[in-house]
Design a protein around this motif. Structure first.
Motif, PDB file in Angstrom:
ATOM      1  N   SER A 151       0.833  -1.199   0.000  1.00  0.00           N
ATOM      2  CA  SER A 151       0.000   0.000   0.000  1.00  0.00           C
ATOM      3  C   SER A 151       0.871   1.253   0.000  1.00  0.00           C
ATOM      4  O   SER A 151       1.920   1.293   0.638  1.00  0.00           O
ATOM      5  CB  SER A 151      -0.896  -0.006   1.237  1.00  0.00           C
ATOM      6  N   ARG A 152       0.412   2.265  -0.671  1.00  0.00           N
ATOM      7  CA  ARG A 152       1.124   3.545  -0.668  1.00  0.00           C
ATOM      8  C   ARG A 152       1.217   4.112   0.743  1.00  0.00           C
ATOM      9  O   ARG A 152       2.047   4.950   1.042  1.00  0.00           O
ATOM     10  CB  ARG A 152       0.423   4.539  -1.588  1.00  0.00           C
ATOM     11  N   ASN A 153       0.332   3.634   1.646  1.00  0.00           N
ATOM     12  CA  ASN A 153       0.347   4.081   3.036  1.00  0.00           C
ATOM     13  C   ASN A 153       1.360   3.334   3.886  1.00  0.00           C
ATOM     14  O   ASN A 153       1.461   3.581   5.073  1.00  0.00           O
ATOM     15  CB  ASN A 153      -1.049   3.907   3.651  1.00  0.00           C
ATOM     16  N   GLY A 154       2.086   2.395   3.269  1.00  0.00           N
ATOM     17  CA  GLY A 154       3.126   1.675   3.992  1.00  0.00           C
ATOM     18  C   GLY A 154       2.736   0.295   4.482  1.00  0.00           C
ATOM     19  O   GLY A 154       3.582  -0.435   4.981  1.00  0.00           O
ATOM     20  N   GLY A 155       1.471  -0.076   4.376  1.00  0.00           N
ATOM     21  CA  GLY A 155       1.038  -1.392   4.823  1.00  0.00           C
ATOM     22  C   GLY A 155       1.277  -2.457   3.765  1.00  0.00           C
ATOM     23  O   GLY A 155       1.122  -2.216   2.576  1.00  0.00           O
ATOM     24  N   TRP A 156       1.682  -3.627   4.214  1.00  0.00           N
ATOM     25  CA  TRP A 156       1.927  -4.776   3.341  1.00  0.00           C
ATOM     26  C   TRP A 156       1.025  -5.912   3.782  1.00  0.00           C
ATOM     27  O   TRP A 156       0.848  -6.137   4.980  1.00  0.00           O
ATOM     28  CB  TRP A 156       3.376  -5.239   3.452  1.00  0.00           C
ATOM     29  N   TRP A 157       0.471  -6.647   2.811  1.00  0.00           N
ATOM     30  CA  TRP A 157      -0.310  -7.829   3.155  1.00  0.00           C
ATOM     31  C   TRP A 157      -0.259  -8.831   2.026  1.00  0.00           C
ATOM     32  O   TRP A 157       0.150  -8.515   0.913  1.00  0.00           O
ATOM     33  CB  TRP A 157      -1.730  -7.485   3.562  1.00  0.00           C
ATOM     34  N   HIS A 158      -0.644 -10.064   2.375  1.00  0.00           N
ATOM     35  CA  HIS A 158      -0.575 -11.165   1.416  1.00  0.00           C
ATOM     36  C   HIS A 158      -1.971 -11.728   1.154  1.00  0.00           C
ATOM     37  O   HIS A 158      -2.846 -11.690   2.026  1.00  0.00           O
ATOM     38  CB  HIS A 158       0.311 -12.300   1.944  1.00  0.00           C
ATOM     39  N   TYR A 159      -2.108 -12.279  -0.041  1.00  0.00           N
ATOM     40  CA  TYR A 159      -3.307 -13.007  -0.445  1.00  0.00           C
ATOM     41  C   TYR A 159      -2.814 -14.314  -1.031  1.00  0.00           C
ATOM     42  O   TYR A 159      -1.979 -14.311  -1.944  1.00  0.00           O
ATOM     43  CB  TYR A 159      -4.085 -12.182  -1.485  1.00  0.00           C
ATOM     44  N   THR A 160      -3.298 -15.430  -0.520  1.00  0.00           N
ATOM     45  CA  THR A 160      -2.712 -16.719  -0.886  1.00  0.00           C
ATOM     46  C   THR A 160      -3.286 -17.343  -2.158  1.00  0.00           C
ATOM     47  O   THR A 160      -3.013 -18.504  -2.447  1.00  0.00           O
ATOM     48  CB  THR A 160      -2.829 -17.729   0.281  1.00  0.00           C
ATOM     49  N   GLY A 161      -4.025 -16.577  -2.925  1.00  0.00           N
ATOM     50  CA  GLY A 161      -4.474 -17.024  -4.241  1.00  0.00           C
ATOM     51  C   GLY A 161      -3.652 -16.349  -5.322  1.00  0.00           C
ATOM     52  O   GLY A 161      -2.714 -15.604  -5.040  1.00  0.00           O
ATOM     53  N   GLY A 162      -4.016 -16.591  -6.559  1.00  0.00           N
ATOM     54  CA  GLY A 162      -3.326 -15.988  -7.688  1.00  0.00           C
ATOM     55  C   GLY A 162      -3.837 -14.587  -8.002  1.00  0.00           C
ATOM     56  O   GLY A 162      -4.822 -14.114  -7.427  1.00  0.00           O
ATOM     57  N   ALA A 163      -3.186 -13.928  -8.952  1.00  0.00           N
ATOM     58  CA  ALA A 163      -3.486 -12.534  -9.285  1.00  0.00           C
ATOM     59  C   ALA A 163      -4.901 -12.335  -9.809  1.00  0.00           C
ATOM     60  O   ALA A 163      -5.611 -11.425  -9.375  1.00  0.00           O
ATOM     61  CB  ALA A 163      -2.462 -12.018 -10.291  1.00  0.00           C
ATOM     62  N   VAL A 164      -5.321 -13.151 -10.762  1.00  0.00           N
ATOM     63  CA  VAL A 164      -6.644 -12.947 -11.358  1.00  0.00           C
ATOM     64  C   VAL A 164      -7.742 -13.281 -10.356  1.00  0.00           C
ATOM     65  O   VAL A 164      -8.756 -12.578 -10.273  1.00  0.00           O
ATOM     66  CB  VAL A 164      -6.775 -13.728 -12.680  1.00  0.00           C
ATOM     67  N   GLN A 165      -7.546 -14.309  -9.542  1.00  0.00           N
ATOM     68  CA  GLN A 165      -8.529 -14.595  -8.502  1.00  0.00           C
ATOM     69  C   GLN A 165      -8.561 -13.465  -7.479  1.00  0.00           C
ATOM     70  O   GLN A 165      -9.629 -13.118  -6.962  1.00  0.00           O
ATOM     71  CB  GLN A 165      -8.259 -15.934  -7.817  1.00  0.00           C
ATOM     72  N   PHE A 166      -7.415 -12.870  -7.193  1.00  0.00           N
ATOM     73  CA  PHE A 166      -7.388 -11.720  -6.286  1.00  0.00           C
ATOM     74  C   PHE A 166      -8.277 -10.607  -6.825  1.00  0.00           C
ATOM     75  O   PHE A 166      -9.063 -10.009  -6.079  1.00  0.00           O
ATOM     76  CB  PHE A 166      -5.954 -11.208  -6.095  1.00  0.00           C
ATOM     77  N   LEU A 167      -8.162 -10.308  -8.126  1.00  0.00           N
ATOM     78  CA  LEU A 167      -8.996  -9.260  -8.721  1.00  0.00           C
ATOM     79  C   LEU A 167     -10.473  -9.591  -8.549  1.00  0.00           C
ATOM     80  O   LEU A 167     -11.270  -8.728  -8.163  1.00  0.00           O
ATOM     81  CB  LEU A 167      -8.667  -9.094 -10.203  1.00  0.00           C
ATOM     82  N   ALA A 168     -10.845 -10.850  -8.837  1.00  0.00           N
ATOM     83  CA  ALA A 168     -12.243 -11.262  -8.703  1.00  0.00           C
ATOM     84  C   ALA A 168     -12.708 -11.137  -7.255  1.00  0.00           C
ATOM     85  O   ALA A 168     -13.807 -10.624  -6.989  1.00  0.00           O
ATOM     86  CB  ALA A 168     -12.418 -12.693  -9.205  1.00  0.00           C
ATOM     87  N   ASP A 169     -11.897 -11.586  -6.326  1.00  0.00           N
ATOM     88  CA  ASP A 169     -12.269 -11.527  -4.914  1.00  0.00           C
ATOM     89  C   ASP A 169     -12.300 -10.091  -4.395  1.00  0.00           C
ATOM     90  O   ASP A 169     -13.123  -9.750  -3.541  1.00  0.00           O
ATOM     91  CB  ASP A 169     -11.319 -12.377  -4.071  1.00  0.00           C
ATOM     92  N   LEU A 170     -11.425  -9.234  -4.905  1.00  0.00           N
ATOM     93  CA  LEU A 170     -11.403  -7.840  -4.469  1.00  0.00           C
ATOM     94  C   LEU A 170     -12.682  -7.127  -4.886  1.00  0.00           C
ATOM     95  O   LEU A 170     -13.319  -6.456  -4.069  1.00  0.00           O
ATOM     96  CB  LEU A 170     -10.170  -7.129  -5.037  1.00  0.00           C
ATOM     97  N   VAL A 171     -13.076  -7.268  -6.144  1.00  0.00           N
ATOM     98  CA  VAL A 171     -14.269  -6.551  -6.601  1.00  0.00           C
ATOM     99  C   VAL A 171     -15.563  -7.182  -6.094  1.00  0.00           C
ATOM    100  O   VAL A 171     -16.569  -6.487  -5.942  1.00  0.00           O
ATOM    101  CB  VAL A 171     -14.304  -6.377  -8.137  1.00  0.00           C
ATOM    102  N   SER A 172     -15.550  -8.480  -5.813  1.00  0.00           N
ATOM    103  CA  SER A 172     -16.765  -9.131  -5.308  1.00  0.00           C
ATOM    104  C   SER A 172     -16.943  -8.918  -3.810  1.00  0.00           C
ATOM    105  O   SER A 172     -18.005  -9.210  -3.264  1.00  0.00           O
ATOM    106  CB  SER A 172     -16.730 -10.631  -5.611  1.00  0.00           C
ATOM    107  N   GLY A 173     -15.901  -8.460  -3.141  1.00  0.00           N
ATOM    108  CA  GLY A 173     -15.962  -8.278  -1.693  1.00  0.00           C
ATOM    109  C   GLY A 173     -15.582  -9.520  -0.911  1.00  0.00           C
ATOM    110  O   GLY A 173     -15.680  -9.539   0.318  1.00  0.00           O
TER     111      GLY A 173
END
Length: 195
Positions: A151-173
């Motif tokens: 994050s531009r705010n300095g926070g780091w986090w992980h998501y244990t799926g792949g990139a495209v699934q991350f996009l789907a999960d991010l927009v779906s909530g």
């Protein structure tokens, strides 16, 4: 203070590039109508040779099927275009300078390193607010790579799926947008990338 926020897991990690891209199309209803009539024909072998690594199949399929797009005027998702693959690799390697600085500045219990360090972070998307979306390049098989968000705010986090699934999960909530705004499931801008 540790800048690491935490790790989120998908409810079920999807496998197979087609299934993952279809999940993104379900999450972003207007995306499917924007598919190219035929795959782009990107020279992935040249990219792999220049970059020194293969890339996950879900991402390469996404790049083949769709030109560069922006989700909700926030998240730029795109990749190489036919004929200018080496320029894309060069831009990606230039972005690693920023990743190197951010890794050095981060106050993390477990330090992160940029690619090409084994397991290093390789950028695949960015926001218009300066957030960087990266792959953690371990294990050796790119199909098992996971996502790290800086994050531009300095926070780091992980998501244990792949990139495209991350996009789907991010927009779906399905995933919490820690230190990111909520991203609506709309393609707000679509373009063919240039060199």
């Amino acid at each position: 203070m540790d800048d690491f926020i935490g790790t989120q897991e998908p409810f079920r990690r999807l496998h197979g590039a087609v299934a993952v891209v279809e999940e993104l199309e379900r999450a972003v209803p207007g995306l499917a109508s924007r598919r190219r009539p035929a795959p782009a024909g990107i020279n992935w072998a040249a990219i792999e040779a220049d970059l020194g690594a293969g890339l996950p199949d879900d991402y390469t399929l996404l790049c083949e099927l769709f030109p560069t797009f922006i989700l909700d005027d926030f998240l730029l998702v795109g990749g190489p275009q036919p004929g200018v693959e080496s320029a894309w690799v060069q831009r990606t390697l230039e972005e690693l300078k920023i990743v190197t600085e951010w890794c050095a500045d981060a106050d993390l219990t477990v330090p992160l390193q940029p690619y090409p360090t084994v397991g290093g972070l390789l950028p695949w998307a960015a926001s218009n607010e300066g957030d960087i979306f990266l792959w953690k390049t371990v294990p050796a098989d790119p199909q098992a790579w996971t996502v790290t968000i800086a994050s531009r705010n300095g926070g780091w986090w992980h998501y244990t799926g792949g990139a495209v699934q991350f996009l789907a999960d991010l927009v779906s909530g399905a995933v919490e947008p820690w230190e990111l705004p909520r991203v609506c499931p709309e393609v707000s801008w679509l373009m063919e990338a240039s060199a």
